[in-house]
Design a protein around this motif. Structure first.
Motif, PDB file in Angstrom:
ATOM      1  N   SER A  33       0.816  -1.217   0.000  1.00 47.35           N
ATOM      2  CA  SER A  33       0.000   0.000   0.000  1.00 47.35           C
ATOM      3  C   SER A  33       0.847   1.262   0.000  1.00 47.35           C
ATOM      4  CB  SER A  33      -0.917   0.013   1.230  1.00 47.35           C
ATOM      5  OG  SER A  33      -0.170   0.166   2.424  1.00 47.35           O
ATOM      6  N   GLY A  34       2.121   1.136   0.390  1.00 44.28           N
ATOM      7  CA  GLY A  34       3.005   2.295   0.395  1.00 44.28           C
ATOM      8  C   GLY A  34       2.789   3.244   1.553  1.00 44.28           C
ATOM      9  N   GLU A  35       2.028   2.826   2.568  1.00 46.99           N
ATOM     10  CA  GLU A  35       1.798   3.664   3.737  1.00 46.99           C
ATOM     11  C   GLU A  35       1.816   2.806   4.990  1.00 46.99           C
ATOM     12  OE1 GLU A  35      -1.999   5.523   3.267  1.00 46.99           O
ATOM     13  OE2 GLU A  35      -3.108   3.647   3.499  1.00 46.99           O
ATOM     14  N   LEU A  36       1.688   3.451   6.127  1.00 41.50           N
ATOM     15  CA  LEU A  36       1.651   2.734   7.395  1.00 41.50           C
ATOM     16  C   LEU A  36       0.212   2.500   7.836  1.00 41.50           C
ATOM     17  CD1 LEU A  36       4.511   4.589   9.322  1.00 41.50           C
ATOM     18  CD2 LEU A  36       4.565   2.262   8.427  1.00 41.50           C
ATOM     19  N   PRO A  37      -0.003   1.587   8.790  1.00 41.79           N
ATOM     20  CA  PRO A  37      -1.362   1.373   9.300  1.00 41.79           C
ATOM     21  C   PRO A  37      -1.946   2.666   9.872  1.00 41.79           C
ATOM     22  CG  PRO A  37       0.123  -0.357  10.062  1.00 41.79           C
ATOM     23  CD  PRO A  37       0.979   0.671   9.409  1.00 41.79           C
ATOM     24  N   LYS A  38      -3.249   2.839   9.677  1.00 37.91           N
ATOM     25  CA  LYS A  38      -3.946   4.024  10.168  1.00 37.91           C
ATOM     26  C   LYS A  38      -4.962   3.625  11.247  1.00 37.91           C
ATOM     27  CE  LYS A  38      -2.067   6.883   7.134  1.00 37.91           C
ATOM     28  NZ  LYS A  38      -1.116   7.944   7.547  1.00 37.91           N
ATOM     29  N   LEU A  39      -4.967   4.384  12.334  1.00 35.99           N
ATOM     30  CA  LEU A  39      -5.906   4.121  13.417  1.00 35.99           C
ATOM     31  C   LEU A  39      -7.313   4.566  13.032  1.00 35.99           C
ATOM     32  CD1 LEU A  39      -6.567   3.386  16.399  1.00 35.99           C
ATOM     33  CD2 LEU A  39      -5.991   5.755  16.976  1.00 35.99           C
ATOM     34  N   LEU A  40      -8.261   3.648  13.171  1.00 33.97           N
ATOM     35  CA  LEU A  40      -9.671   3.973  12.976  1.00 33.97           C
ATOM     36  C   LEU A  40     -10.348   4.261  14.315  1.00 33.97           C
ATOM     37  CD1 LEU A  40     -10.603   1.301  10.286  1.00 33.97           C
ATOM     38  CD2 LEU A  40      -9.982   3.697   9.916  1.00 33.97           C
ATOM     39  N   GLU A  41     -10.044   3.433  15.329  1.00 32.99           N
ATOM     40  CA  GLU A  41     -10.604   3.661  16.660  1.00 32.99           C
ATOM     41  C   GLU A  41      -9.946   2.716  17.643  1.00 32.99           C
ATOM     42  OE1 GLU A  41     -14.694   1.295  17.000  1.00 32.99           O
ATOM     43  OE2 GLU A  41     -14.685   2.663  15.294  1.00 32.99           O
TER      44      GLU A  41
END
Length: 422
Positions: free
Chosen positions: A115-123
């Motif tokens: 994906s070329g990015e880091l994990p993102k926090l949803l909640e």
């Protein structure tokens, strides 16, 4: 990170039910029931990807601690997050006292290294997270029995026993005796999920070496004489693991008595503690963004987020945004809006829409599409006693992960094991 197909085990339905997944059949309006557990599908990760998820979880938990410090120091934030005013003093006291806390689950959006990015926090599901039985038990059995993958990020069972052991020993040292642990779920839950989560936690308490009683929250009794809590047999409630959200408990008829008991001390110890009202609230998201927007490390794991009354939220119109109720579960009352036009992309109904809301930058879940359509995974990374200890994955057909989602097991380095097979 890949979504792969495998071979179903013979008699797998009976196997997962025997492990506690009695809520495997999901009722779908207007259609036949479907399986919640994905038996012949799994997600495979590289070791490097697991390291990335571990680091993200570790750093996000540390960020939440800093956010908690900010919130308890601010009447304004407590008010904006709709924390009941009668609870402010006990939330602040418990935050400083650090009473027993066992677990929580971050929900992350990530499509893997590609994906070329880091994990993102949803909640952060910090108070009453479920999907624990399938994460700790069922997917580990699946891994061992199918031989898929070299490993699995899953130390949940051992970590939970260690967490209960450490926390209950501290209670014992402070009180001069061994506690009897009660574990409670509400009889209003008809699916069996809450009951089985409590039953599994009770088994962890047993293996930690402590006596326990399983009950429903409706069986908890308040003695009008001494104002302490007891079970139906007259046993004082020393430590209670409650699969019942704090915001519900605060509004119940017993709510003022629970708060009064916490205020005077020496009564019942609740797990999770009352300060989890700060983390299980979506208001945590704008606080995290305010704190770490300019942090070169932590900002990479966060999505811009604002309270719904903050004019800065309008910055998200160009990127698209999600609106979420401060207090909500299983995707209820979430809306996703398209960039610029604000067109409604997806929405979920529910009973949580009347309270305050937050806006969070739109970040559509990755799609691992198959012959049967789209599959959007949410990676639930578990924190046990403050440490990252495993992962469970729920995937949905739509962009909002709701109560019709499916649980899919995961592996590490499946291609390596495949290459070694004769």
């Amino acid at each position: 990170m890949r979504r792969l197909y495998g071979t179903a085990r013979l008699g797998w339905q009976a196997a997962v039910e025997a492990e506690g997944l009695v809520y495997n059949r999901t009722e779908v309006p207007g259609a036949d029931p479907v399986s919640y557990w994905r038996e012949d599908v799994f997600y495979d990760f590289s070791t490097t990807e697991i390291d990335t998820l571990f680091s993200a979880t570790q750093q996000l938990f540390a960020a939440c601690v800093e956010a908690g410090d900010r919130i308890v120091a601010s009447d304004e934030l407590l008010q904006r997050m709709r924390v009941p005013r009668d609870c402010w003093d006990v939330v602040r006291r418990d935050w400083e006292a650090e009473p027993p806390s066992v677990y929580g689950r971050f929900d992350l959006s990530w499509g893997g290294e590609q994906s070329g990015e880091l994990p993102k926090l949803l909640e952060f599901n910090a108070d009453t997270p479920t999907s624990l039985v399938e994460s700790a038990v069922s997917q580990w059995s699946w891994h061992l029995e199918t031989g898929n993958g070299l490993d699995q990020w899953n130390r949940l069972d051992e970590a939970l026993i260690e967490a209960w052991t450490r926390n209950l020993r501290l209670w014992e040292l402070r009180n001069g005796r061994k506690p009897h642990v009660h574990l409670a779920w509400t009889s209003e839950d008809r699916s069996g999920e809450d009951q089985m989560t409590v039953a599994y936690m009770a088994d962890c308490v047993r293996r930690a070496g402590y006596e326990f009683t399983v009950m429903t929250t409706e069986q908890i009794q308040l003695d009008p004489g001494d104002a302490y809590f007891y079970d139906a047999e007259g046993r004082h409630l020393d430590v209670v693991f409650k699969l019942y959200p704090w915001e519900w408990l605060a509004e119940d008829a017993f709510g003022p008595s629970v708060v009064a008991d916490l205020r005077r001390g020496g009564g019942t110890t609740w797990v999770e503690p009352v300060y989890k009202m700060l983390w299980s609230n979506k208001g945590l998201l704008p606080v995290l963004w305010q704190l770490f927007e300019h942090d070169s490390v932590l900002s990479r794991y966060l999505l811009p987020a604002y309270f719904a009354d903050d004019p800065a939220r309008l910055d998200l119109v160009t990127t698209g945004y999600a609106t979420k109720p401060l207090l909500g579960r299983e995707g209820a009352n979430v809306e996703l809006r398209a960039p610029r036009s604000g067109e409604l992309l997806a929405e979920a109904g529910g009973r949580y829409g009347a309270g305050g809301r937050v806006w969070q930058q739109l970040h559509p879940l990755p799609d691992f599409a198959g012959p049967d359509g789209p599959h959007h995974p949410v990676l639930g990374t578990w924190v046990v006693d403050g440490h990252p200890e495993g992962m469970g994955i729920r995937e949905s057909d739509g962009l909002i992960t709701d109560n019709l989602s499916h649980f899919a097991p995961h592996t590490i380095d499946h291609h390596v094991r495949e290459a070694r097979r004769p």
